[in-house]
Design a protein around this motif. Structure first.
Motif, mmCIF file in Angstrom:
data_model
loop_
_atom_site.group_PDB
_atom_site.id
_atom_site.type_symbol
_atom_site.label_atom_id
_atom_site.label_comp_id
_atom_site.label_asym_id
_atom_site.label_seq_id
_atom_site.Cartn_x
_atom_site.Cartn_y
_atom_site.Cartn_z
ATOM 1 N N GLU A 212 0.648 -1.424 -0.365
ATOM 2 C CA GLU A 212 0.010 0.193 -0.211
ATOM 3 C C GLU A 212 0.603 0.907 -0.284
ATOM 4 O O GLU A 212 0.092 2.535 0.847
ATOM 5 C CB GLU A 212 -1.211 -0.082 1.267
ATOM 6 C CG GLU A 212 -1.079 -1.454 0.968
ATOM 7 C CD GLU A 212 -2.794 -1.171 2.347
ATOM 8 O OE1 GLU A 212 -3.166 -0.149 3.111
ATOM 9 O OE2 GLU A 212 -3.223 -2.263 2.818
ATOM 10 N N GLY A 213 1.959 1.187 -0.582
ATOM 11 C CA GLY A 213 2.814 2.391 -0.711
ATOM 12 C C GLY A 213 3.905 2.086 0.533
ATOM 13 O O GLY A 213 3.924 1.260 1.522
ATOM 14 N N PRO A 214 4.826 3.121 0.317
ATOM 15 C CA PRO A 214 5.984 3.240 1.508
ATOM 16 C C PRO A 214 5.835 3.674 2.592
ATOM 17 O O PRO A 214 7.277 3.142 3.764
ATOM 18 C CB PRO A 214 7.095 4.096 1.069
ATOM 19 C CG PRO A 214 6.319 5.445 -0.021
ATOM 20 C CD PRO A 214 5.341 4.181 -0.589
ATOM 21 N N ASP A 215 4.509 4.087 3.434
ATOM 22 C CA ASP A 215 4.529 3.928 4.362
ATOM 23 C C ASP A 215 4.117 2.726 4.901
ATOM 24 O O ASP A 215 3.535 2.911 6.419
ATOM 25 C CB ASP A 215 3.590 5.643 4.916
ATOM 26 C CG ASP A 215 2.516 5.529 4.631
ATOM 27 O OD1 ASP A 215 1.877 4.564 3.055
ATOM 28 O OD2 ASP A 215 1.066 6.331 4.900
ATOM 29 N N ASP A 216 4.052 1.142 4.136
ATOM 30 C CA ASP A 216 2.688 0.513 4.728
ATOM 31 C C ASP A 216 3.786 -0.094 5.754
ATOM 32 O O ASP A 216 3.202 -0.483 7.181
ATOM 33 C CB ASP A 216 2.663 -0.507 3.553
ATOM 34 C CG ASP A 216 1.422 -1.059 3.729
ATOM 35 O OD1 ASP A 216 0.697 -0.866 4.337
ATOM 36 O OD2 ASP A 216 2.033 -2.130 2.632
ATOM 37 N N MET A 217 4.488 -0.398 5.576
ATOM 38 C CA MET A 217 5.484 -1.301 6.452
ATOM 39 C C MET A 217 5.838 -0.665 7.680
ATOM 40 O O MET A 217 5.919 -1.278 9.010
ATOM 41 C CB MET A 217 6.874 -2.707 5.657
ATOM 42 C CG MET A 217 7.117 -3.784 6.802
ATOM 43 S SD MET A 217 6.036 -4.960 6.993
ATOM 44 C CE MET A 217 6.653 -5.460 7.752
ATOM 45 N N PRO A 218 6.645 0.118 7.629
ATOM 46 C CA PRO A 218 6.947 1.015 8.715
ATOM 47 C C PRO A 218 5.378 1.478 9.834
ATOM 48 O O PRO A 218 5.593 1.157 11.145
ATOM 49 C CB PRO A 218 6.928 2.736 8.378
ATOM 50 C CG PRO A 218 7.614 1.918 7.262
ATOM 51 C CD PRO A 218 7.107 0.811 6.239
ATOM 52 N N ALA A 219 4.315 1.566 9.251
ATOM 53 C CA ALA A 219 3.219 1.571 9.744
ATOM 54 C C ALA A 219 2.998 0.508 10.654
ATOM 55 O O ALA A 219 2.267 0.077 11.578
ATOM 56 C CB ALA A 219 1.941 2.191 9.284
#
Length: 139
Positions: free
Chosen positions: A83-90
């Protein structure tokens, strides 16, 4: 012994802490339970629930900055980016903070400390409509 359940909708403006104390307290105290236990559960894998300082905004901004350092948004670090580059950090931030809270009800009120507030911690950049499942059991 009585039980009550509710799904509380919490809108976010994107990444950051959203105080949910008033919404949760209004629902819980309106049910007439004097002594019991409130359980809150975040129904998402990229948001979480925490109890945190609710008086000084710097405490919240420092916490948000800390999580930026712990789980940075850097596509070189993660394979999962559906779901984009902020997905895994979230997902990492949510795993570190947790999906549920338990708060006693004493004397018909949430037994939070003087400076404690209930926060939904949004870990995605875009605004979201998050849900918290609330379960209150008591007498």
């Amino acid at each position: 012994m009585r039980q009550f359940v509710e799904i509380l909708a919490i809108p976010t403006r994107g990444r950051g802490l959203v105080e949910a104390t008033a919404a949760v307290s209004q629902w819980a105290t309106g049910l007439g339970i004097r002594t019991g236990l409130l359980t809150l559960f975040c129904r998402h894998t990229s948001a979480s629930l925490i109890i945190q300082e609710n008086a000084a905004p710097e405490a919240r901004s420092d916490l948000e900055a800390f999580f930026e350092r712990v789980a940075p948004e850097d596509p070189r670090l993660y394979a999962h980016d559906d779901e984009g580059p902020d997905d895994m950090p979230a997902h990492i931030r949510a795993a570190l903070t947790g999906a549920h809270l338990s708060i006693p009800m004493i004397g018909g009120r949430l037994a939070l400390g003087t400076w404690q507030g209930i926060f939904l911690f949004e870990h995605r950049r875009a605004p979201q409509r998050r849900e918290i499942a609330a379960h209150l059991m008591g007498a």
